[in-house]
Design a protein around this motif. Structure first.
Motif, short mmCIF file in Angstrom:
data_model
loop_
_atom_site.label_atom_id
_atom_site.label_comp_id
_atom_site.label_asym_id
_atom_site.label_seq_id
_atom_site.Cartn_x
_atom_site.Cartn_y
_atom_site.Cartn_z
N PHE A 1 46.15 57.38 11.96
CA PHE A 1 46.96 57.21 10.74
C PHE A 1 46.37 56.11 9.85
O PHE A 1 46.38 56.23 8.62
CB PHE A 1 48.42 56.89 11.09
N GLY A 2 45.87 55.04 10.45
CA GLY A 2 45.26 53.97 9.67
C GLY A 2 44.04 54.44 8.91
O GLY A 2 43.87 54.13 7.73
N ARG A 3 43.19 55.20 9.57
CA ARG A 3 42.00 55.74 8.89
C ARG A 3 42.40 56.74 7.81
O ARG A 3 41.77 56.80 6.76
CB ARG A 3 41.06 56.41 9.90
N ARG A 4 43.43 57.51 8.07
CA ARG A 4 43.90 58.49 7.08
C ARG A 4 44.41 57.79 5.83
O ARG A 4 44.09 58.20 4.71
CB ARG A 4 45.00 59.34 7.72
N MET A 5 45.19 56.72 6.02
CA MET A 5 45.70 55.95 4.88
C MET A 5 44.56 55.26 4.14
O MET A 5 44.55 55.20 2.91
CB MET A 5 46.73 54.92 5.35
N ALA A 6 43.60 54.71 4.89
CA ALA A 6 42.46 54.05 4.25
C ALA A 6 41.62 55.04 3.46
O ALA A 6 41.12 54.70 2.37
CB ALA A 6 41.60 53.36 5.31
N ALA A 7 41.46 56.26 3.96
CA ALA A 7 40.69 57.27 3.25
C ALA A 7 41.38 57.65 1.93
O ALA A 7 40.72 57.86 0.92
CB ALA A 7 40.50 58.50 4.12
N LYS A 8 42.71 57.73 1.96
CA LYS A 8 43.46 58.06 0.73
C LYS A 8 43.29 56.98 -0.33
O LYS A 8 43.31 57.27 -1.52
CB LYS A 8 44.95 58.22 1.05
N GLN A 9 43.12 55.74 0.10
CA GLN A 9 42.99 54.63 -0.84
C GLN A 9 41.53 54.25 -1.09
O GLN A 9 41.26 53.24 -1.73
CB GLN A 9 43.76 53.41 -0.32
N GLY A 10 40.61 55.06 -0.60
CA GLY A 10 39.19 54.80 -0.82
C GLY A 10 38.66 53.61 -0.04
O GLY A 10 37.69 52.98 -0.46
N GLY A 11 39.27 53.30 1.10
CA GLY A 11 38.88 52.13 1.85
C GLY A 11 37.81 52.36 2.90
O GLY A 11 37.39 51.42 3.56
N LEU A 12 37.36 53.58 3.08
CA LEU A 12 36.35 53.86 4.10
C LEU A 12 34.97 53.88 3.47
O LEU A 12 34.27 54.88 3.47
CB LEU A 12 36.65 55.20 4.80
N ASP A 13 34.55 52.75 2.97
CA ASP A 13 33.26 52.65 2.30
C ASP A 13 32.23 51.97 3.20
O ASP A 13 32.48 51.77 4.39
CB ASP A 13 33.41 51.89 0.98
N GLU A 14 31.08 51.62 2.63
CA GLU A 14 30.02 51.00 3.41
C GLU A 14 30.43 49.64 3.95
O GLU A 14 30.05 49.26 5.05
CB GLU A 14 28.74 50.83 2.57
N LEU A 15 31.20 48.88 3.18
CA LEU A 15 31.64 47.57 3.63
C LEU A 15 32.53 47.70 4.85
O LEU A 15 32.38 46.96 5.82
CB LEU A 15 32.38 46.84 2.50
N TYR A 16 33.45 48.64 4.82
CA TYR A 16 34.33 48.90 5.96
C TYR A 16 33.50 49.23 7.21
O TYR A 16 33.73 48.67 8.28
CB TYR A 16 35.29 50.05 5.63
N GLU A 17 32.56 50.14 7.06
CA GLU A 17 31.72 50.53 8.20
C GLU A 17 30.92 49.34 8.72
O GLU A 17 30.80 49.15 9.93
CB GLU A 17 30.77 51.66 7.80
N HIS A 18 30.37 48.52 7.82
CA HIS A 18 29.60 47.35 8.23
C HIS A 18 30.48 46.36 8.99
O HIS A 18 30.08 45.83 10.04
CB HIS A 18 28.98 46.67 7.01
N ILE A 19 31.66 46.08 8.47
CA ILE A 19 32.57 45.12 9.09
C ILE A 19 32.91 45.55 10.51
O ILE A 19 32.82 44.76 11.46
CB ILE A 19 33.84 44.94 8.24
N TRP A 20 33.31 46.79 10.69
CA TRP A 20 33.78 47.21 12.00
C TRP A 20 32.63 47.46 12.97
O TRP A 20 32.80 47.33 14.18
CB TRP A 20 34.73 48.39 11.87
N GLN A 21 31.45 47.78 12.46
CA GLN A 21 30.28 47.88 13.34
C GLN A 21 29.90 46.48 13.84
O GLN A 21 29.60 46.29 15.01
CB GLN A 21 29.11 48.52 12.60
N LYS A 22 29.93 45.51 12.95
CA LYS A 22 29.64 44.12 13.33
C LYS A 22 30.69 43.60 14.32
O LYS A 22 30.35 42.91 15.28
CB LYS A 22 29.62 43.26 12.06
N ALA A 23 31.96 43.96 14.09
CA ALA A 23 33.03 43.53 14.99
C ALA A 23 32.84 44.12 16.39
O ALA A 23 33.04 43.42 17.39
CB ALA A 23 34.39 43.95 14.43
N ARG A 24 32.44 45.39 16.48
CA ARG A 24 32.17 45.99 17.79
C ARG A 24 31.02 45.28 18.48
O ARG A 24 31.07 45.03 19.69
CB ARG A 24 31.84 47.48 17.64
N SER A 25 30.00 44.95 17.73
CA SER A 25 28.85 44.25 18.30
C SER A 25 29.25 42.89 18.84
O SER A 25 28.88 42.52 19.96
CB SER A 25 27.78 44.10 17.23
#
Length: 160
Positions: free
Chosen positions: A24-48
């Motif tokens: 649901f969080g990803r779905r809401m973020a996609a509706k608001q245009g929040g799944l961009d390169e910055l989002y991917e970078h942040i969460w990839q770095k957080a996983r690392s």
């Protein structure tokens, strides 16, 4: 038998609720245009970064075994899973806040806050394991909150 059923319900119910929240969080973020390169970078770095915390937790448990502390496999795996997901979430939140603020957080404050949380969790977890009383982990909540507030609160400027 009742404890095992409650444990299974908590284990699988928590996983289902976690997956639903993520979806649901990803779905809401996609509706608001929040799944961009910055989002991917942040969460990839957080996983690392979370893998470093997980590695530290594994070393702590191996050290406890070397010193003769008896550990339950399920408890160890649960704590390692908690360390991994919690550090992933906290790191992602800190990076998200830092990347989206007009003035970034001070690295020294973030490091201090994370250190307070990590040291508090280590001390109270080891105390809980040694004594066999898990209520010591409740005592780690105030220092953890202080560490989080310290890490996530920007320094107030004195300029008027």
């Amino acid at each position: 038998m009742g404890v095992q059923l409650a444990g299974a319900a908590g284990l699988y119910g928590g996983a289902i609720l976690g997956i639903l929240g993520w979806w649901f969080g990803r779905r809401m973020a996609a509706k608001q245009g929040g799944l961009d390169e910055l989002y991917e970078h942040i969460w990839q770095k957080a996983r690392s970064i979370s893998w470093f915390f997980t590695l530290a937790a594994i070393y702590i448990f191996f050290s406890l075994l070397i010193f003769g502390v008896e550990l339950n496999t399920a408890m160890v795996l649960g704590v390692i899973l908690l360390v991994h997901f919690a550090s992933w979430g906290f790191t992602g939140v800190i990076l998200s806040i830092n990347m989206n603020m007009s003035e970034p957080l001070k690295p020294s404050r973030v490091k201090f806050g994370i250190s307070v949380v990590a040291i508090s969790l280590i001390i109270f977890t080891i105390t809980s394991i040694i004594t066999g009383n898990w209520f010591f982990l409740i005592a780690s909540i105030p220092p953890n909150m202080i560490g989080l507030i310290s890490a996530l609160t920007p320094e107030k400027s004195t300029e008027d």
